[in-house]
Design an enzyme around this catalytic site. Structure first.
Site, PDB file in Angstrom:
ATOM      1  N   GLU A  11       0.861  -1.182   0.000  1.00  0.00           N
ATOM      2  CA  GLU A  11       0.000   0.000   0.000  1.00  0.00           C
ATOM      3  C   GLU A  11       0.895   1.230   0.000  1.00  0.00           C
ATOM      4  O   GLU A  11       1.968   1.243   0.589  1.00  0.00           O
ATOM      5  CB  GLU A  11      -0.920  -0.026   1.223  1.00  0.00           C
ATOM      6  CG  GLU A  11      -1.943  -1.128   1.097  1.00  0.00           C
ATOM      7  CD  GLU A  11      -2.886  -1.231   2.279  1.00  0.00           C
ATOM      8  OE1 GLU A  11      -3.081  -0.222   2.980  1.00  0.00           O
ATOM      9  OE2 GLU A  11      -3.415  -2.322   2.491  1.00  0.00           O
ATOM     10  N   LYS A  69       3.681 -16.817  -1.045  1.00  0.00           N
ATOM     11  CA  LYS A  69       3.085 -15.564  -0.559  1.00  0.00           C
ATOM     12  C   LYS A  69       3.257 -15.413   0.956  1.00  0.00           C
ATOM     13  O   LYS A  69       3.724 -14.383   1.449  1.00  0.00           O
ATOM     14  CB  LYS A  69       1.595 -15.518  -0.940  1.00  0.00           C
ATOM     15  CG  LYS A  69       0.845 -14.329  -0.370  1.00  0.00           C
ATOM     16  CD  LYS A  69       1.386 -13.002  -0.871  1.00  0.00           C
ATOM     17  CE  LYS A  69       0.940 -11.858   0.024  1.00  0.00           C
ATOM     18  NZ  LYS A  69       1.544 -10.581  -0.342  1.00  0.00           N
ATOM     19  N   PHE A  87      13.564  -2.652   4.566  1.00  0.00           N
ATOM     20  CA  PHE A  87      12.909  -3.266   5.725  1.00  0.00           C
ATOM     21  C   PHE A  87      13.812  -3.397   6.937  1.00  0.00           C
ATOM     22  O   PHE A  87      13.761  -4.368   7.671  1.00  0.00           O
ATOM     23  CB  PHE A  87      12.287  -4.627   5.340  1.00  0.00           C
ATOM     24  CG  PHE A  87      10.861  -4.455   4.909  1.00  0.00           C
ATOM     25  CD1 PHE A  87      10.569  -3.789   3.728  1.00  0.00           C
ATOM     26  CD2 PHE A  87       9.810  -4.875   5.703  1.00  0.00           C
ATOM     27  CE1 PHE A  87       9.263  -3.556   3.342  1.00  0.00           C
ATOM     28  CE2 PHE A  87       8.502  -4.656   5.329  1.00  0.00           C
ATOM     29  CZ  PHE A  87       8.231  -3.997   4.146  1.00  0.00           C
ATOM     30  N   GLY A 111       2.664  -3.411  11.246  1.00  0.00           N
ATOM     31  CA  GLY A 111       1.220  -3.628  11.268  1.00  0.00           C
ATOM     32  C   GLY A 111       0.669  -3.645   9.867  1.00  0.00           C
ATOM     33  O   GLY A 111       1.367  -3.988   8.912  1.00  0.00           O
ATOM     34  N   CYS A 166      -1.921  -6.895   6.322  1.00  0.00           N
ATOM     35  CA  CYS A 166      -1.382  -8.164   5.830  1.00  0.00           C
ATOM     36  C   CYS A 166      -0.342  -8.824   6.718  1.00  0.00           C
ATOM     37  O   CYS A 166      -0.500  -9.985   7.077  1.00  0.00           O
ATOM     38  CB  CYS A 166      -0.835  -7.957   4.424  1.00  0.00           C
ATOM     39  SG  CYS A 166      -2.190  -7.582   3.291  1.00  0.00           S
ATOM     40  N   LYS A 176       1.074   3.022   8.162  1.00  0.00           N
ATOM     41  CA  LYS A 176       2.307   3.597   7.617  1.00  0.00           C
ATOM     42  C   LYS A 176       1.885   4.829   6.832  1.00  0.00           C
ATOM     43  O   LYS A 176       0.676   5.090   6.691  1.00  0.00           O
ATOM     44  CB  LYS A 176       3.060   2.596   6.733  1.00  0.00           C
ATOM     45  CG  LYS A 176       2.320   2.167   5.486  1.00  0.00           C
ATOM     46  CD  LYS A 176       3.195   1.277   4.612  1.00  0.00           C
ATOM     47  CE  LYS A 176       2.465   0.847   3.377  1.00  0.00           C
ATOM     48  NZ  LYS A 176       3.256   0.004   2.493  1.00  0.00           N
TER      49      LYS A 176
END
Ligand code: NAD
Ligand code: UGA
Length: 459
Positions: free
Chosen positions: A164, A213, A258, A266, A269, A330
């Site tokens: 997102e 995934k 990351f 959070g 997902c 975020k």
């Protein structure tokens, strides 16, 4: 059965496609497929989202999505409907992009996927391919095939990896495409729809594709928990976590992504998918203690942030006014699902704090104005406040959120927070103190102005 190649290898042909669900995944996916020249019908059953789309407004905050959608709509390659059965008429491919929220026992709730499959099954064109783009556990391609119950229909797993906030970029230029099915030809045909991305494509079986995934999100979560834990260690030994991460990141095997410590990871997902994978492992009799540790460590991170705020308030937040900047999970999204910020806010109100919050995507109210009680709570408007924001005082800008506060807590890394007038901030706060859970601000600059500053993992 595993083949690798580039999606660029395959020539693009125009196909007719239905996408079910116009959320954070379905909408960018539909717009991208339209952009690549396919004819797409997007089905959305939530009236508000559909009305927004039909009037040219985006129902979600996502950079560049309006242009991408508008382009496909103007070219006549993207249309909207409220009916999944209507959307699948004439469709060669049907993408399921419906929610798979966390169930009560941590497993993925497949009821939306099942319902959508049941709904469209009898209406699918002969030989149509159904694509599971929703994040679903191992065995879901088989489950959807069984629900549809037609020998002519194949189901292909095609997990989505977009983030997102950068969904458009990630959809147009994904790092990789993964397609999995028992029928490799069906899988390859799905991959070929995205040939213009030029991304490397992994063609495998459905079980492996479904596992990829969850493995991806679990790895990211473990990496983040490591970064957050290391920030805690840096505080104890007096090291600067930002330089530590720089030192790690130049190692190409580790990379820079990351490794930014935060208040906890959070979103819609990572939390649900790590728990779903833990559940899958448990069912399979595998003790995935590494993943369990990353999840537990994330909860500790939230607690550490609350403790930092308590420390900034002299040991207790009971009765204290706390200003909060950022409520989304975020920056650059309006998504508050499983937001660490909200979890921290609610822990603080539970400890007696009066939380005044601002977020660029949340409407605030006039402090003390009409509709607010003397203690600052919304009057008679409880039903208007979304349930996840209940108990918080929503403000219209960062200064209002800080007014009278004994500490301001930066919980979401919105860029605009960097560029505020910190002298003005100083003048409105009761005590000039900042807890920066995103390491967003320059400690030296704010300390020079007279603020007490606490970041994470840095002096
Ligand atoms: P979302 O809640 O934003 O969107 C889902 C949409 O589907 C909703 O608008 C809902 O009204 C609609 N819907 C549900 N059933 C329908 C039906 N039968 N007919 C028509 N519309 C229907 O969810 P999302 O964030 O887009 O996630 C969808 C899936 O993709 C989930 O499995 C999620 O885990 C996965 N995923 C999400 C992201 C992300 O960044 N959000 C990234 C990768 C994968
Ligand atoms: C994540 C994955 O990154 C996507 O690849 C995946 O497709 C998606 O989940 C999904 O399956 O839905 P997303 O939830 O949009 O994407 O958000 P991320 O950018 O991964 O951030 C997750 C959380 O980690 C946020 O709370 C974010 O603030 C935090 N984070 C991220 C950090 O604290 N530090 C970082 O360096 C990066």
């Amino acid at each position: 059965m595993s083949t690798r190649g580039s999606a660029r290898d395959t020539r693009t042909t125009t196909h007719t496609i239905a996408v079910i669900g116009a959320g954070y995944v379905g909408l960018p996916t539909a717009a991208t497929l339209g952009h690549f020249g396919h004819r797409v019908v997007l089905a959305e059953r939530e009236a508000g989202r559909l009305a927004a789309l039909r009037s040219g407004r985006m129902p979600i905050v996502e950079a560049g999505l309006d242009e991408l959608v508008a382009g496909s709509v103007a070219a006549g390659r993207l249309t909207f409907t409220d009916s999944a059965t209507e959307a699948v008429k004439g469709a060669e491919f049907v993408f399921l992009c419906v929610p798979t929220p966390q169930g009560a026992d941590g497993s993925a709730d497949l009821s939306y996927v099942e319902a959508a499959a049941k709904e469209v099954g009898p209406h699918l064109e002969p030989g149509a391919i159904v694509v599971n783009k929703s994040t679903v556990p191992v065995g879901s391609a088989t489950m959807v095939e069984q629900v549809i119950g037609r020998p002519d229909i194949r189901v292909v797993s095609n997990p989505e990896f977009l983030r997102e906030g950068t969904a458009v970029k990630d959809s147009l230029h994904p790092d990789r495409l993964v397609v999995g099915a028992d029928d490799a030809h069906a899988a390859s045909r799905v991959g070929a729809l995205f040939s213009l991305t030029g991304a490397p494509m992994i063609v495998t079986d459905a079980t492996t594709s479904e596992t990829i995934k969850y493995a991806s999100n679990a790895f990211l979560a473990i990496k983040l928990s490591f970064a957050n834990a290391l920030a805690g260690l840096c505080e104890e030994v007096g090291a600067d976590v930002r330089d530590v991460m720089l030192g790690l990141g130049y190692d190409k095997r580790i990379g820079f992504e990351f490794l930014r410590p935060g208040p906890g990871w959070g979103g819609s997902c990572l939390p649900k998918d790590t728990r779903a994978l833990l559940h899958i492992a448990g069912e399979a009799g595998y003790d995935f203690s590494l993943l369990a540790g990353a999840i537990a460590s994330n909860d500790e991170q939230l607690a550490r942030m609350v403790a930092k705020v308590e420390a900034a308030c002299g040991g207790s937040v009971d009765g204290a006014t706390v200003g909060v900047w950022g409520l989304t999970f975020k920056a650059n999204t309006d998504d508050r699902r499983d937001s660490p910020s909200l979890q921290i806010c609610h822990r603080l109100t539970g400890l007696g704090a009066r939380v005044q919050a601002f977020d660029p995507t949340v409407a605030g109210t006039d402090p003390g104005g009409a509709g607010e009680t003397a203690d600052g709570h919304a009057e008679g408007a409880d039903d208007l406040v979304p349930p996840d924001l209940a108990g918080l005082l929503l403000r219209r800008d960062p200064y209002e959120a800080a007014t009278g506060a004994v500490v301001v807590v930066v919980l979401t890394e919105w860029d605009e927070f960097r560029w505020l007038d910190f002298s003005r901030l100083l003048s409105v706060m009761a005590v000039p103190s900042i807890v920066d859970a995103r390491n967003l601000l320059d400690p030296a600059a704010v300390r020079r102005l007279g603020f007490t500053y606490a970041g994470i993992g840095r002096p």
